[in-house]
Design a protein around this motif. Sequence first.
Motif, PDB file in Angstrom:
ATOM      1  N   ASP E   9      37.841  30.140  35.746  1.00 51.23           N
ATOM      2  CA  ASP E   9      37.736  31.525  36.988  1.00 51.23           C
ATOM      3  C   ASP E   9      38.314  32.642  37.102  1.00 51.23           C
ATOM      4  OD1 ASP E   9      40.118  30.786  37.001  1.00 51.23           O
ATOM      5  OD2 ASP E   9      39.312  29.599  39.291  1.00 51.23           O
ATOM      6  N   SER E 104      38.377  40.068  45.180  1.00 51.94           N
ATOM      7  CA  SER E 104      39.319  39.031  44.136  1.00 51.94           C
ATOM      8  C   SER E 104      39.970  40.230  43.737  1.00 51.94           C
ATOM      9  CB  SER E 104      37.662  38.416  43.671  1.00 51.94           C
ATOM     10  OG  SER E 104      38.702  37.999  42.177  1.00 51.94           O
ATOM     11  N   PRO E 110      40.475  34.072  42.005  1.00 45.89           N
ATOM     12  CA  PRO E 110      40.210  33.805  40.888  1.00 45.89           C
ATOM     13  C   PRO E 110      37.799  33.605  41.577  1.00 45.89           C
ATOM     14  CG  PRO E 110      42.176  32.385  40.862  1.00 45.89           C
ATOM     15  CD  PRO E 110      41.594  32.997  42.096  1.00 45.89           C
ATOM     16  N   VAL E 111      37.087  34.194  40.638  1.00 40.84           N
ATOM     17  CA  VAL E 111      35.693  33.837  41.163  1.00 40.84           C
ATOM     18  C   VAL E 111      35.304  32.980  40.141  1.00 40.84           C
ATOM     19  CG1 VAL E 111      33.526  34.634  41.663  1.00 40.84           C
ATOM     20  CG2 VAL E 111      36.074  36.117  42.231  1.00 40.84           C
ATOM     21  N   GLU E 112      34.954  32.091  41.129  1.00 42.00           N
ATOM     22  CA  GLU E 112      33.883  30.913  39.725  1.00 42.00           C
ATOM     23  C   GLU E 112      32.913  31.361  39.191  1.00 42.00           C
ATOM     24  OE1 GLU E 112      34.470  27.597  39.946  1.00 42.00           O
ATOM     25  OE2 GLU E 112      36.096  27.305  41.979  1.00 42.00           O
ATOM     26  N   GLN E 113      32.812  31.592  37.744  1.00 45.25           N
ATOM     27  CA  GLN E 113      32.217  32.053  37.184  1.00 45.25           C
ATOM     28  C   GLN E 113      30.603  31.050  36.440  1.00 45.25           C
ATOM     29  OE1 GLN E 113      33.138  35.164  35.613  1.00 45.25           O
ATOM     30  NE2 GLN E 113      34.605  35.240  37.073  1.00 45.25           N
ATOM     31  N   SER E 185      37.429  30.474  43.779  1.00 46.70           N
ATOM     32  CA  SER E 185      38.108  29.448  43.037  1.00 46.70           C
ATOM     33  C   SER E 185      38.847  28.280  43.789  1.00 46.70           C
ATOM     34  CB  SER E 185      37.855  29.205  42.159  1.00 46.70           C
ATOM     35  OG  SER E 185      39.108  29.914  42.052  1.00 46.70           O
TER      36      SER E 185
END
Lengths: 219, 219, 219, 219, 219, 219
Positions: E9, E104, E110-113, E185
């Motif tokens: 993330d 974010s 954090p962002v899930e990738q 996340s």
Amino acid sequence: YELTVSDGDVVGRVNGLAVMGEDSGIMLPVMAEVTPSQGPGQVIATGQLKEMAEESVKNVSAIIKKFSDEDISEKDVHIQFVQAGQQGVDGDSASITVATAVISALEDAPVEQDVAMTGSLSVRGDVLPVGGVTHKIEAAAKAGIKTVIIPKANEQDVMIEEEYEEMVEIIPVSHISEVLEVALSGEPEKDGLIDRLKNITGSALEREIGGNTGRPSPQ
Amino acid sequence: YELTVSDGDVVGRVNGLAVMGEDSGIMLPVMAEVTPSQGPGQVIATGQLKEMAEESVKNVSAIIKKFSDEDISEKDVHIQFVQAGQQGVDGDSASITVATAVISALEDAPVEQDVAMTGSLSVRGDVLPVGGVTHKIEAAAKAGIKTVIIPKANEQDVMIEEEYEEMVEIIPVSHISEVLEVALSGEPEKDGLIDRLKNITGSALEREIGGNTGRPSPQ
Amino acid sequence: YELTVSDGDVVGRVNGLAVMGEDSGIMLPVMAEVTPSQGPGQVIATGQLKEMAEESVKNVSAIIKKFSDEDISEKDVHIQFVQAGQQGVDGDSASITVATAVISALEDAPVEQDVAMTGSLSVRGDVLPVGGVTHKIEAAAKAGIKTVIIPKANEQDVMIEEEYEEMVEIIPVSHISEVLEVALSGEPEKDGLIDRLKNITGSALEREIGGNTGRPSPQ
Amino acid sequence: YELTVSDGDVVGRVNGLAVMGEDSGIMLPVMAEVTPSQGPGQVIATGQLKEMAEESVKNVSAIIKKFSDEDISEKDVHIQFVQAGQQGVDGDSASITVATAVISALEDAPVEQDVAMTGSLSVRGDVLPVGGVTHKIEAAAKAGIKTVIIPKANEQDVMIEEEYEEMVEIIPVSHISEVLEVALSGEPEKDGLIDRLKNITGSALEREIGGNTGRPSPQ
Amino acid sequence: YELTVSDGDVVGRVNGLAVMGEDSGIMLPVMAEVTPSQGPGQVIATGQLKEMAEESVKNVSAIIKKFSDEDISEKDVHIQFVQAGQQGVDGDSASITVATAVISALEDAPVEQDVAMTGSLSVRGDVLPVGGVTHKIEAAAKAGIKTVIIPKANEQDVMIEEEYEEMVEIIPVSHISEVLEVALSGEPEKDGLIDRLKNITGSALEREIGGNTGRPSPQ
Amino acid sequence: YELTVSDGDVVGRVNGLAVMGEDSGIMLPVMAEVTPSQGPGQVIATGQLKEMAEESVKNVSAIIKKFSDEDISEKDVHIQFVQAGQQGVDGDSASITVATAVISALEDAPVEQDVAMTGSLSVRGDVLPVGGVTHKIEAAAKAGIKTVIIPKANEQDVMIEEEYEEMVEIIPVSHISEVLEVALSGEPEKDGLIDRLKNITGSALEREIGGNTGRPSPQ
Ligand SMILES: [Ca+2]
Ligand SMILES: [Ca+2]
Ligand SMILES: [Ca+2]
Ligand SMILES: [Ca+2]
Ligand SMILES: [Ca+2]
Ligand SMILES: [Ca+2]
Ligand SMILES: [Ca+2]
Ligand SMILES: [Ca+2]
Ligand SMILES: [Ca+2]
Ligand SMILES: [Ca+2]
Ligand SMILES: [Ca+2]
Ligand SMILES: [Ca+2]
């Protein structure tokens, strides 16, 4: 109208040099005045400036703002190409002319009227090369100018006819502080102003003098 | 509509002169008013001004801002070419007309209505030459104007027909303070205003009077 | 849609007059409202105004800002040509209509609805001549209007057909204060407002009354 | 995508009505939100608005700024035509839809979702006539709308087919306060809001009720 | 250049989905950063956005300003379509991608990738339908994405080939709070953020859950 | 004009690399200066930047504003492409050159003049791939440059001729902090600056080092 050149000095007026068509130069004076502003301070240039000329005024403004600390935030800087006419002004070769006129107006420091100049300018005060140097020098000589300031990087481009060689002294420069040294008439005020410019924007210049033989000139 | 010229005086109204087509002049009055502003103060000119005319208003504003110190920061300056019509206004030859109208409005100083004028202006108050002086003077004479102000640099361009020579007095000037001397009617207020203008923007003028015989005129 | 004319009065609504095509007039009402602003106060006009109409709104704003001292700096002035439609509004002949609507909204002073008007305006309050006066008066008469205000300088242009002569009273004016005298319905409030306008912008008017027989009208 | 109409209520969402091509109406919902601003407060409308639609948003903003006193100076008003698509929004007939959505968002007052509306608006709150009323009503009826608000001045233009007559109630209005009376669901909050609008912008409305039988409608 | 998808993330980076030409989808990542501003705070988007894309950024900004209360008034929000190239970005289908990237960055969440998304957005947080959903999902699957977020209103448009059905989970959503629930996340921070969004802009969502079966979706 | 490369260092001057036509590279130096502002601080770039180049300056400004906290709100950042000429600057491959020049000017940190660089930049400090890397490296080598910084994502695109392999060291980077590590000459100041950049914008970078093997590069 005929331009008569005197050996006097005037605040806020500088003789620039421009190229007309392919192969002829002309004198193009720049006048400047600094006034209280209405809203936030602005730099206002007239003479129908084309895009490169407008950008050169922005580059000059960097040096003005740096030079004059923050007391310029409520001041308007007026720049006028007094003979631009309908066709307007293009290119960035009047940058040192504009800078000198504005600094003269800001500091109330008279400018020698038998001096003419051409040169581009970096935002940090370096004098950068321009085109048409030979034609410009000849036009200045014909108009009665005694001293012509050109960029050091254009020194090898000067190919003037013999008849003009005696008439004008050519002074190549690489920093705006050298331009002011030549163009401003008042000895004491001038040096104070130059010292300050050197201290603030002239670090590259001093560095060069300090020993770096190979400093790249920006052109 | 016919323009009747009086020998009275009016605040904020000045008779300008313009050229129409190739060879005919017309009177083009300018009116001005100074008001509190909404946001930061602005200079607002109407009459469908083309680019050179808009720039001439900017140049005039330099003198206005310098002249009136900082109390203009929350004021709007309105300038109106009252007879511009659909075709609008071009060129910079109304610069001294605009400057006189605004200074009159700002100082509440009446303007002589039997005076007409034409002239460009530098940001430091120098009166610069314009075109069509002869046609403009003849149009002023026909309209009943008694006094026409023109730039000193245009003195040699005046070739008016005999019949008009008796009708109008032609006054050549080289600085805005001279324009005000002629155009404003109130003697005491006028001189105070002129003194101030001389002290602030007229240094070039004084310098010239002080002895430099060869000061270059910007044209 | 039909416009029904009443003898009542409404705040912020004034009957203007416009010309359509070559030879026909129409009623073109203007509405105004004054509100708190979000950023610095603005004058906002809708109805797809062309350039001359936009400039006439700027000229009117000079009088509004002068008239209302400085309490307008955090106010927005909204002006709406409610029947402009797709073709929009051109010319400056609605200047006195706009000025009257805004002053009505600002002062909460009702406007007579059986009055219609046409006239340009200088930044100092002078009513300036316009075109199509005869067609406009006839359109007003047909719509049931009782009183039509026109510029004094257009007095000699009125050539209406006999059938309309009985229907409407024509009132020629030369200053915005005279327009308000006729168009605002509340007697006491009206005179206070007119007095103030006269004191602030009406100096030219008073001067004229004071004895100058030949004051030039700006047209 | 299908629009399902509920009998619920939602804050900041109003069913507008538009005309497509020559003879067909569609539902065009408007959503609004009011947020803290970054710089000075702004009205921000999306949906690719053409010039008349942009001006109608400016007219609506006059009522919003008047209605909400000065606490809107640091707020942004967002207006979104959620189904405008590539072709965008033209005309001023969504003015009352926009006004209702913004007032709902500002006051957190829910809007009835089985109501649809069409109508232009003056800067003082008058509902002005629009085009295509019949096609718009039929589109609303087909979509399941129960109540359609139209301008009083369009009452005589309604020629809907028999099959739709039973499906929708048509409510003609002449002031924005009447629109809110019908469209907002919460009885007590609604009346407070309407009272305030009447007191501030509804003076023309009250005046009319007070006895003037012949007040001209702005159309 | 190849896009490698990780299961890690990253703050301020979200996988968007776009359509190229008629029938092919691509991944189009969006990055965001929030910084102190120089003048009043601004939202600055790069990637040569066409008009609909610029408007979608304005709509997203409504939610950001509402969500982050007033501490955004001296902050600049930077949004970058990092692979837009010369052709730029059109349409509004990246609205939820932009909103997620900015939230974010603002919350340092954090962002899930391995998540990708497509969806338009109303100014009140509703997720609105978009085009090309099937092509977008297939492009995401090919790139190694595990989860694709789409608008609930597009659920019936999904017609992906069997080979992709196993590769990606498709999650239909109707409010931005659901997008954040899936894409961010960090469990605890995420729920706090979602709660706040629900409380501020999610009233429509809650209302729907609360019992109105027939709430009209804005499409 | 010839560019002479030195082994000295200069504040606010960085050697960029550009592609001319199809297959030739050139050196394109960027100069920067940071000055007090007149109104709110601005980023001012000259060299006739086309749209992508202007957007790249906006992206760089995100890092500058983040890096320098809030003391930039009353400062103007001047960026000058000193050899852009009439054709101007296009593309975003000078992003890291611009960022390095501005950070050098802001921190008064000298830049190594025998280093040249090319690379795009995300708003969070990631170095993104560019085109023409091979031609650019060869042009740098010919000009006497010792070290060329390129994006890590372009590492596999380098196909320079044998003769240049000995002349220049190629350093692939993936974050702006690595660019500064190579290009700034002063060891202690440099590391402090890099530490700060890492702490503020380099979280993605640290995260990557911390263990995520598969973090997607934005290209
Ligand atoms: Ca001398
Ligand atoms: Ca000297
Ligand atoms: Ca007299
Ligand atoms: Ca006199
Ligand atoms: Ca009455
Ligand atoms: Ca009356
Ligand atoms: Ca209900
Ligand atoms: Ca109800
Ligand atoms: Ca994961
Ligand atoms: Ca998760
Ligand atoms: Ca070295
Ligand atoms: Ca080093």
